[in-house]
Motif scaffolding. Structure first.
Motif, PDB file in Angstrom:
ATOM      1  N   ALA A  31      -9.250  -2.461 -20.775  1.00 52.98           N
ATOM      2  CA  ALA A  31      -8.360  -1.393 -21.219  1.00 52.98           C
ATOM      3  C   ALA A  31      -7.786  -0.631 -20.028  1.00 52.98           C
ATOM      4  CB  ALA A  31      -9.120  -0.437 -22.144  1.00 52.98           C
ATOM      5  N   THR A  32      -8.628  -0.402 -19.007  1.00 50.16           N
ATOM      6  CA  THR A  32      -8.152   0.294 -17.807  1.00 50.16           C
ATOM      7  C   THR A  32      -7.092  -0.528 -17.089  1.00 50.16           C
ATOM      8  OG1 THR A  32     -10.292   1.403 -17.524  1.00 50.16           O
ATOM      9  CG2 THR A  32      -8.845   1.289 -15.596  1.00 50.16           C
ATOM     10  N   ALA A  33      -7.332  -1.824 -16.981  1.00 53.32           N
ATOM     11  CA  ALA A  33      -6.372  -2.702 -16.294  1.00 53.32           C
ATOM     12  C   ALA A  33      -5.026  -2.710 -17.016  1.00 53.32           C
ATOM     13  CB  ALA A  33      -6.937  -4.115 -16.201  1.00 53.32           C
ATOM     14  N   ARG A  34      -5.056  -2.759 -18.350  1.00 49.28           N
ATOM     15  CA  ARG A  34      -3.795  -2.752 -19.112  1.00 49.28           C
ATOM     16  C   ARG A  34      -3.074  -1.421 -18.938  1.00 49.28           C
ATOM     17  NH1 ARG A  34      -7.222  -5.502 -22.643  1.00 49.28           N
ATOM     18  NH2 ARG A  34      -7.676  -3.611 -23.821  1.00 49.28           N
ATOM     19  N   MET A  83      -3.274   0.605 -16.362  1.00 45.41           N
ATOM     20  CA  MET A  83      -2.771   0.738 -14.997  1.00 45.41           C
ATOM     21  C   MET A  83      -1.593  -0.184 -14.715  1.00 45.41           C
ATOM     22  SD  MET A  83      -4.395   3.221 -13.891  1.00 45.41           S
ATOM     23  CE  MET A  83      -3.548   3.162 -12.313  1.00 45.41           C
ATOM     24  N   ALA A  84      -1.324  -1.127 -15.588  1.00 46.61           N
ATOM     25  CA  ALA A  84      -0.176  -2.019 -15.401  1.00 46.61           C
ATOM     26  C   ALA A  84       1.144  -1.318 -15.710  1.00 46.61           C
ATOM     27  CB  ALA A  84      -0.329  -3.258 -16.281  1.00 46.61           C
ATOM     28  N   ARG A  85       1.074  -0.173 -16.375  1.00 44.11           N
ATOM     29  CA  ARG A  85       2.293   0.579 -16.693  1.00 44.11           C
ATOM     30  C   ARG A  85       2.826   1.286 -15.447  1.00 44.11           C
ATOM     31  NH1 ARG A  85      -0.814   3.919 -21.365  1.00 44.11           N
ATOM     32  NH2 ARG A  85      -1.608   2.150 -22.569  1.00 44.11           N
ATOM     33  N   ARG A  86       4.111   1.534 -15.455  1.00 43.29           N
ATOM     34  CA  ARG A  86       4.737   2.268 -14.370  1.00 43.29           C
ATOM     35  C   ARG A  86       4.780   3.750 -14.714  1.00 43.29           C
ATOM     36  NH1 ARG A  86       5.602   0.463  -9.412  1.00 43.29           N
ATOM     37  NH2 ARG A  86       7.546   1.649  -9.258  1.00 43.29           N
ATOM     38  N   GLY A  87       4.558   4.578 -13.718  1.00 40.41           N
ATOM     39  CA  GLY A  87       4.613   6.014 -13.918  1.00 40.41           C
ATOM     40  C   GLY A  87       5.874   6.619 -13.330  1.00 40.41           C
ATOM     41  N   TRP A  88       5.951   7.940 -13.379  1.00 42.31           N
ATOM     42  CA  TRP A  88       7.118   8.647 -12.846  1.00 42.31           C
ATOM     43  C   TRP A  88       7.090   8.591 -11.328  1.00 42.31           C
ATOM     44  CZ3 TRP A  88       7.791  13.852 -10.597  1.00 42.31           C
ATOM     45  CH2 TRP A  88       9.152  14.206 -10.490  1.00 42.31           C
ATOM     46  N   ASN A 148      -5.096   6.982 -13.377  1.00 43.51           N
ATOM     47  CA  ASN A 148      -4.072   7.538 -14.261  1.00 43.51           C
ATOM     48  C   ASN A 148      -2.718   6.956 -13.872  1.00 43.51           C
ATOM     49  OD1 ASN A 148      -1.912   9.541 -15.091  1.00 43.51           O
ATOM     50  ND2 ASN A 148      -3.675  10.426 -16.133  1.00 43.51           N
ATOM     51  N   PRO A 149      -2.031   6.258 -14.789  1.00 45.32           N
ATOM     52  CA  PRO A 149      -0.804   5.547 -14.428  1.00 45.32           C
ATOM     53  C   PRO A 149       0.485   6.347 -14.589  1.00 45.32           C
ATOM     54  CG  PRO A 149      -1.411   4.976 -16.655  1.00 45.32           C
ATOM     55  CD  PRO A 149      -2.450   5.970 -16.175  1.00 45.32           C
ATOM     56  N   THR A 150       0.400   7.606 -15.001  1.00 47.39           N
ATOM     57  CA  THR A 150       1.617   8.334 -15.358  1.00 47.39           C
ATOM     58  C   THR A 150       2.402   8.843 -14.149  1.00 47.39           C
ATOM     59  OG1 THR A 150       0.356  10.389 -15.616  1.00 47.39           O
ATOM     60  CG2 THR A 150       0.670   9.027 -17.578  1.00 47.39           C
ATOM     61  N   LEU A 151       1.844   8.685 -12.932  1.00 50.35           N
ATOM     62  CA  LEU A 151       2.525   9.136 -11.727  1.00 50.35           C
ATOM     63  C   LEU A 151       2.317   8.102 -10.625  1.00 50.35           C
ATOM     64  CD1 LEU A 151       4.011  11.360 -10.102  1.00 50.35           C
ATOM     65  CD2 LEU A 151       1.771  12.393  -9.647  1.00 50.35           C
ATOM     66  N   GLU A 152       3.401   7.657 -10.013  1.00 49.93           N
ATOM     67  CA  GLU A 152       3.295   6.702  -8.917  1.00 49.93           C
ATOM     68  C   GLU A 152       2.779   7.421  -7.657  1.00 49.93           C
ATOM     69  OE1 GLU A 152       4.059   3.245  -9.065  1.00 49.93           O
ATOM     70  OE2 GLU A 152       3.891   3.827 -11.178  1.00 49.93           O
ATOM     71  N   LYS A 153       1.921   6.748  -6.908  1.00 54.18           N
ATOM     72  CA  LYS A 153       1.340   7.328  -5.703  1.00 54.18           C
ATOM     73  C   LYS A 153       1.915   6.658  -4.454  1.00 54.18           C
ATOM     74  CE  LYS A 153      -2.032   7.899  -8.992  1.00 54.18           C
ATOM     75  NZ  LYS A 153      -2.068   7.246 -10.323  1.00 54.18           N
ATOM     76  N   ASP A 154       2.146   7.458  -3.428  1.00 52.63           N
ATOM     77  CA  ASP A 154       2.582   6.921  -2.139  1.00 52.63           C
ATOM     78  C   ASP A 154       1.385   6.540  -1.278  1.00 52.63           C
ATOM     79  OD1 ASP A 154       5.661   7.371  -2.034  1.00 52.63           O
ATOM     80  OD2 ASP A 154       4.838   9.236  -2.843  1.00 52.63           O
ATOM     81  N   LEU A 155       0.278   7.246  -1.467  1.00 53.99           N
ATOM     82  CA  LEU A 155      -0.952   6.943  -0.744  1.00 53.99           C
ATOM     83  C   LEU A 155      -2.133   7.327  -1.617  1.00 53.99           C
ATOM     84  CD1 LEU A 155      -2.638   6.232   1.809  1.00 53.99           C
ATOM     85  CD2 LEU A 155      -2.389   8.640   2.492  1.00 53.99           C
ATOM     86  N   ALA A 173     -12.889  -3.852  -6.645  1.00 48.52           N
ATOM     87  CA  ALA A 173     -11.748  -4.584  -6.090  1.00 48.52           C
ATOM     88  C   ALA A 173     -10.429  -4.049  -6.631  1.00 48.52           C
ATOM     89  CB  ALA A 173     -11.884  -6.071  -6.389  1.00 48.52           C
ATOM     90  N   ALA A 174     -10.406  -3.674  -7.904  1.00 51.34           N
ATOM     91  CA  ALA A 174      -9.176  -3.167  -8.509  1.00 51.34           C
ATOM     92  C   ALA A 174      -8.799  -1.811  -7.924  1.00 51.34           C
ATOM     93  CB  ALA A 174      -9.348  -3.065 -10.021  1.00 51.34           C
ATOM     94  N   ALA A 175      -9.792  -0.941  -7.754  1.00 53.49           N
ATOM     95  CA  ALA A 175      -9.527   0.382  -7.180  1.00 53.49           C
ATOM     96  C   ALA A 175      -9.086   0.257  -5.732  1.00 53.49           C
ATOM     97  CB  ALA A 175     -10.772   1.256  -7.290  1.00 53.49           C
ATOM     98  N   ALA A 176      -9.748  -0.629  -4.978  1.00 54.63           N
ATOM     99  CA  ALA A 176      -9.419  -0.796  -3.559  1.00 54.63           C
ATOM    100  C   ALA A 176      -8.026  -1.374  -3.376  1.00 54.63           C
ATOM    101  CB  ALA A 176     -10.453  -1.692  -2.898  1.00 54.63           C
ATOM    102  N   ALA A 177      -7.599  -2.243  -4.302  1.00 60.47           N
ATOM    103  CA  ALA A 177      -6.285  -2.885  -4.176  1.00 60.47           C
ATOM    104  C   ALA A 177      -5.151  -1.869  -4.275  1.00 60.47           C
ATOM    105  CB  ALA A 177      -6.138  -3.953  -5.253  1.00 60.47           C
TER     106      ALA A 177
END
Length: 328
Positions: free
Chosen positions: A28-31, A33-38, A144-151, A178-182
């Motif tokens: 569920a987390t992987a799905r 996080m596949a969404r794009r945020g603002w 949280n996928p609702t905001l894109e991160k630069d770092l 591995a998912a968090a580190a990626a």
């Protein structure tokens, strides 16, 4: 809540029985996080972690916010406001809000610079940008996928690491390491790597090392008996910090993370301190959850980060600082 004992170590039948539920949680987390945020028009830096509970994210966020401010950048903090009843987007006012409304971390952050709480981090970021934020520092939100991160910085508590290495509910992980580190540009290891956590990271991920150091008020407690209490994810970390600062730990009391102290709790804790003829001490995060009428009788010991290589932290911020919009 207190973490289940089986979240640490590798034995026991419980983690095995819960593994199917962990697979569902991770999926569920992987799905999600596949969404794009603002995509914010200003740099977004996320201080997150892979485990449930604290790893030192707020301390790292405070440090990053200070470094940006030293560069003349108007950084705003953004977080969910865990433990608070208000959902946001809302700018935190330390004079008007308390921990039951916005959570304890939000109050700590708001003491230093503008702070926003929002379950939808994208909406919170939009509010911060509209209010003049030139950069956003997130306390938590790596999942949280609702905001894109630069770092994104993957914060790791050296004493706890990744627990038993399993995903909730079989272990403390919010997602596989591995998912968090990626999705992270670097890892931040706080304290010594006592569990071999770094060996679980991809070889190319930069690792920034730091340790917690007690604030200047701790020097006044050197050689004195103290009765320490706290409700944080890793109470032993606070107790060890006091001892390293020279305080004599006459007694201690650990509560669940974000524990909501009431009048009865403080009367009992202060009575224990009096019996031991010790100074009652706690963390700043706990202090904001203490009923106001007892705060004058409790000493706060703050902590900050001492980086092994401060220049490495600044080098991560350099390209982001270059992206900060210049005011018209």
């Amino acid at each position: 809540m207190r973490a289940p004992g089986f979240w640490v170590g590798s034995g026991g039948i419980a983690p095995l029985l819960l593994t199917p539920l962990s697979a569902i949680y991770a999926g569920a987390t992987a799905r999600r996080m596949a969404r794009r945020g603002w995509q914010a028009p200003v740099p977004v830096i996320c201080c997150g972690n892979a485990t449930a509970g604290g790893a030192g994210k707020t301390t790292v966020a405070l440090d990053i916010g200070r470094r940006l401010a030293n560069r003349g950048i108007a950084a705003h903090f953004l977080l969910r406001g865990y433990g608070g009843s208000l959902k946001g987007p809302l700018r935190v006012d330390p004079d008007a809000h308390d921990s039951t409304q916005v959570g304890d971390e939000a109050l700590l952050l708001a003491e230093t610079r503008p702070t926003w709480i929002s379950g939808d981090r994208g909406a919170g970021a939009q509010a911060a940008v509209a209010a003049g934020a030139q950069a956003i520092v997130m306390d938590d939100g790596l999942q949280n996928p609702t905001l894109e991160k630069d770092l994104s910085l993957l914060v790791i508590d050296g004493g706890f690491g990744f627990g038993n290495g399993r995903v909730i509910p079989a272990g403390p992980l919010r997602e596989p390491v591995a998912a968090a580190a990626a999705r992270s540009g670097a890892a931040v290891l706080i304290g010594k790597d006592e569990t071999g956590a770094l060996s679980q990271l991809p070889p190319g991920l930069p690792v920034l090392r730091a340790k917690l150091v007690a604030g200047p008020e701790a020097a006044m407690l050197a050689g004195q008996p103290v009765f320490a209490f706290c409700g944080i994810a890793n109470p032993q970390k606070f107790f060890a910090t006091l001892q390293e600062a020279g305080a004599v730990l006459a007694g201690r009391e650990a509560f669940a993370d974000h524990y909501p102290y009431d009048e009865g709790d403080l009367k009992e804790l202060l009575a224990q301190a009096e019996t031991l003829r010790a100074v009652a001490v706690t963390t700043k995060k706990d202090f904001v959850r203490i009923p106001a009428q007892f705060r004058s009788r409790v000493t706060v010991v703050t902590v900050s980060l001492a980086w092994e290589e401060p220049a490495a932290v600044e080098s991560l911020l350099d390209p982001l600082a270059a992206k900060v919009p210049i005011p018209a």
